[in-house]
Design an enzyme around this catalytic site. Structure first.
Site, PDB file in Angstrom:
ATOM      1  N   CYS A  35      49.969  55.988  13.378  1.00 46.30           N
ATOM      2  CA  CYS A  35      49.673  56.142  14.806  1.00 46.30           C
ATOM      3  C   CYS A  35      48.868  57.404  15.030  1.00 46.30           C
ATOM      4  O   CYS A  35      48.515  58.117  14.087  1.00 46.30           O
ATOM      5  CB  CYS A  35      50.951  56.163  15.637  1.00 46.30           C
ATOM      6  N   CYS A  38      49.912  60.700  13.457  1.00 45.15           N
ATOM      7  CA  CYS A  38      49.597  60.887  12.038  1.00 45.15           C
ATOM      8  C   CYS A  38      48.206  61.509  11.900  1.00 45.15           C
ATOM      9  O   CYS A  38      48.004  62.447  11.116  1.00 45.15           O
ATOM     10  CB  CYS A  38      49.643  59.556  11.292  1.00 45.15           C
ATOM     11  N   ASP A 431       8.865  58.960  28.515  1.00 44.46           N
ATOM     12  CA  ASP A 431       7.596  59.476  28.011  1.00 44.46           C
ATOM     13  C   ASP A 431       6.601  58.324  27.953  1.00 44.46           C
ATOM     14  O   ASP A 431       6.982  57.174  27.734  1.00 44.46           O
ATOM     15  CB  ASP A 431       7.810  60.070  26.615  1.00 44.46           C
ATOM     16  N   GLY A 507     -22.718  78.205  14.963  1.00 42.48           N
ATOM     17  CA  GLY A 507     -22.851  79.425  15.751  1.00 42.48           C
ATOM     18  C   GLY A 507     -22.402  79.295  17.193  1.00 42.48           C
ATOM     19  O   GLY A 507     -22.476  80.264  17.964  1.00 42.48           O
TER      20      GLY A 507
END
Length: 744
Positions: A35, A38, A431, A507
């Site tokens: 039970c 225990c 989401d 660049g």
């Protein structure tokens, strides 16, 4: 370096050093529990050990789980402590006895003694010595089938608690002991005997234990069936040789051959060959999935058509199947908050029942002037009809069956509390990318400023986005590849907090991202404002491209809705939940998606780092919030939510951060999980109600409270049968949840 001296060296510098704990988890089967008390005794014993961080004992599944510091103690020490508490711990890799078969054998032993006693009461064929035959048969039953109650009661008392075995032992001892004294003449002539009471008590309780063991076996059947799916052997490739070996011999990196019709032995990656693979055990999708070299495969799935060579990537406890089994076991072993009521009640239940038994005897014998035998039987009936077992089993059996049903439908509940809490959700945040949508974007529109071609914009954008794993970036690169547009190498790619990318090429500084990114860097977007507004109104996600502060163009991308997205949102709304779309997209695009799926509210232009705050905002309004995401980018929000629901494939299941994992990625499983949680919580409440109602009605009935009015009372043996059946009824009621497999 001498690691033993490191803490002293750190102390010498004026700081404190603490060795890092080496936490390990051991899971094991338990024998001997009867039970809830225990289970509480084992938890108390193990919690007292140095080095133990957490202890969970599952009464329904008869399993234990302990997190401990392996530097302080070992699993052998834990098993020894369980033994000292009077129970037995069995390692997971050892075969466990069939509880139902053992219980049935004891039913036959009990019946072999109890049934002849009942027959001899009707037909005393042995004449004057019939009572002695009763005594002999009752003694055999008492100290064979009944011995377990004495052992269990002694263990319980030794651990400072009182369980069901104490009540049963008191009841059968009282009936047997009094009868033995009576038949021996020590109580005077003509005194009654109750040998049939003790023998029938043991028989009926043993019968109830058998029914309970069968029912609990059915409750855990889904998990056992899942374990049986694992392959026992694999074909190992060593050079030119193929050898069939036990699955335990396979190591990560080994090459394995999988023939058509065979189970894939471990998680792996296809090196050679292609085939259709049945992954229904993992995703619930009955249609086989085509797999080819480079694709992952999952252990225990079935190779349908082609000869495959795979490289093992996960073996043993690391395979997806093993991780799923472990998650389900942890969920079944965990305690739901509602169980605390039963646990608290069980602690003082037995002493109260013993006191009521004594009071029953005194009231009937002294105040009611009843015969001793009548008052005595009433007291015994009170002892044996009361049982904390039904209370102890009310929650874990429902959790066990509910989580098993979820498992069969591709829904993994990580903890028992999830099944309870998910039933109380009021708001669901969804989401967008990868949850409501497929997550696979494609470029549908390219708009340029005068003097710039579409190919130039796509080429430069793909060059920058190649440095990101974001779904939008992958969509741009995939479109460039499909159109066979070459793109150059760029340098110094840096992500700007969910807004886009900054890189350098020839660049110049190249900006590729959303409106905010370019405006923050001083880029004027007015020249393309009309086109951008039109694309946004159509639900396109926009990526702008600029060289230094000169706008070059923009790309419109579309992400397809999942087929079941709108139906999934409708399911959630039918359950009374408020639905909210949360996305980093601009508000116009977000509203377009929201209109198509039918959500109630939209939270747009929300950065990943801010999603957690949006979850908090709803919680601060007093609402219980569920968050649905892919389990990776949405991890903080999933963790913050009352219930985090992760959409994930089987191969990623162990990585997800949600409380509920939808293995197959099926959107409608969100509502199914909520319905399952509500039904499970309902079963728990029903079980607890009937457990309390049973004792509230049973104890007064056994005590003879209704005898003066209606002449109703219970003989002790029938009180014992009623006690045993109360536990069976709780488990059986939980098993009714299995009907949901086809109704969710």
């Amino acid at each position: 370096m001498d690691h033993m001296k490191t803490p002293q060296k750190v102390d010498g510098l004026g700081f404190e050093a603490h060795p890092q704990a080496a936490i390990e988890t051991v899971r094991f089967y338990l024998e001997g529990m009867s039970c809830a008390n225990c289970a509480a005794a084992i938890e108390k014993k193990l919690s007292g050990l140095d080095g133990v961080n957490r202890v969970v004992v599952n009464l329904a599944g008869e399993m234990g789980e302990v997190d401990f510091d392996r530097r302080v103690l070992s699993s052998e020490t834990i098993f020894a402590a369980v033994s000292q508490a009077g129970f037995r711990a069995i390692p997971r890799d050892q075969k466990r006895a069939d509880d139902a078969a053992i219980a049935l054998r004891w039913v036959f032993v009990s019946a072999a003694g109890a049934v002849p006693i009942m027959l001899l009461m009707a037909w005393p064929i042995f004449g004057a010595v019939t009572l002695l035959v009763h005594a002999l048969l009752a003694t055999l039953v008492q100290f064979s089938a009944g011995l377990t109650f004495y052992r269990g009661g002694w263990k319980s008392l030794k651990n400072g608690a009182a369980n069901m075995d104490v009540l049963v032992a008191l009841g059968i001892s009282a009936a047997y002991g009094y009868s033995l004294l009576s038949v021996s003449g020590l109580l005077g002539p003509g005194q009654p005997v109750f040998f049939e009471t003790s023998a029938m008590l043991i028989l009926f309780i043993r019968f109830g234990k058998w029914l309970e063991a069968r029912a609990k076996g059915r409750a855990s059947a889904a998990l056992k069936n899942l374990l049986h799916l694992q392959a026992d052997q694999a074909i190992l490739i060593e050079g030119e040789k193929e050898t069939r070996v036990a699955i335990s011999r396979v190591r990560v990196g080994d090459l394995l051959r999988v023939r058509p019709g065979d189970k894939i032995p471990v998680d792996g990656e296809i090196i050679d060959g292609s085939s259709s693979i049945d992954e229904s055990m993992m995703t619930g999708e009955s249609i086989p999935v085509y797999r080819e070299p480079g694709d992952p495969v999952i252990g225990a799935t079935i190779n349908h058509s082609g000869l495959l060579t795979i490289r093992a990537t996960r073996v043993g406890e690391q395979t997806v199947l093993s991780q799923i089994v472990r998650m389900v076991e942890e969920a079944q072993g965990d305690k739901a908050p509602i169980q605390r009521l039963a646990d608290r009640t069980s602690q003082f239940f037995v002493p109260i029942v013993v006191a009521l038994s004594v009071l029953t005897f005194l009231v009937w014998y002294l105040l009611g002037s009843a015969e001793f035998s009548f008052a005595f039987q009433m007291a015994i009936a009170v002892l044996v009809i009361a049982c904390p077992c039904a209370l102890g089993l009310a929650t874990p059996t429902a959790i066990m069956v509910g989580s098993s049903v979820g498992l069969e439908r591709g829904m993994l509940f990580k903890r028992a509390s999830v099944l309870e809490h998910i039933s109380r959700l009021q708001v669901i945040l969804l989401d967008k990318t990868g949850t409501l949508t497929t997550g696979k974007f494609g470029v549908t529109d390219i708009v340029t400023v005068p003097g710039v071609t579409e190919e130039e914009v796509l080429s430069l954008a793909a060059a920058v986005e190649a440095g990101s794993a974001h779904p939008l970036a992958r969509g741009v690169v995939a479109t460039a590849q499909q159109r066979e547009v070459l793109f150059p190498q760029v340098e110094q790619i840096a992500e700007q907090g969910g807004m886009g990318l900054v890189a350098h090429y020839d660049g110049f500084r190249v900006l590729c991202g959303n409106r905010t990114l370019l405006e923050d860097h001083g880029v004027d977007l007015t020249s393309l404002a009309v086109q951008a507004r039109a694309l946004g109104d159509d639900g396109r996600t926009l990526i702008y491209l600029a060289r230094d502060v000169q706008l070059l163009g923009l790309l419109g991308l579309a992400d397809e809705l999942k087929e079941t997205a709108a139906a999934a949102v409708a399911d959630l709304k039918s359950l009374g939940l408020k639905t909210v779309l949360i996305t980093g997209d601009n508000r116009v695009a977000a509203n377009a998606v929201a209109t198509r799926v039918g959500v109630d509210e939209v939270e747009a232009e929300v950065l990943p780092v801010d999603k957690q705050d949006r979850v908090k905002a709803y919680q601060q309004r007093g609402l219980r919030v569920g968050m649905v995401g892919d389990g990776i980018n949405d991890a903080p929000a999933l963790a913050q939510a009352d219930i985090g629901i992760a959409i994930g494939s089987g191969t990623d299941v162990a990585k997800e951060t949600g409380d509920l994992i939808l293995v197959g990625g099926e959107m409608r499983d969100i509502a199914r999980g909520i319905r399952l949680g509500r039904k499970t919580l309902s079963k728990i409440k029903q079980n607890l109600f009937w457990a309390f109602f049973y004792n509230s009605l049973g104890i007064p009935l056994a005590a003879g409270l209704f005898y003066p009015i209606w002449g109703l009372y219970l003989k002790p043996e029938y009180a014992g049968l009623a006690m045993a059946l109360s536990s069976v009824s709780v488990v059986t009621n939980s098993l009714l949840l299995r009907r949901l497999r086809t109704r969710l």
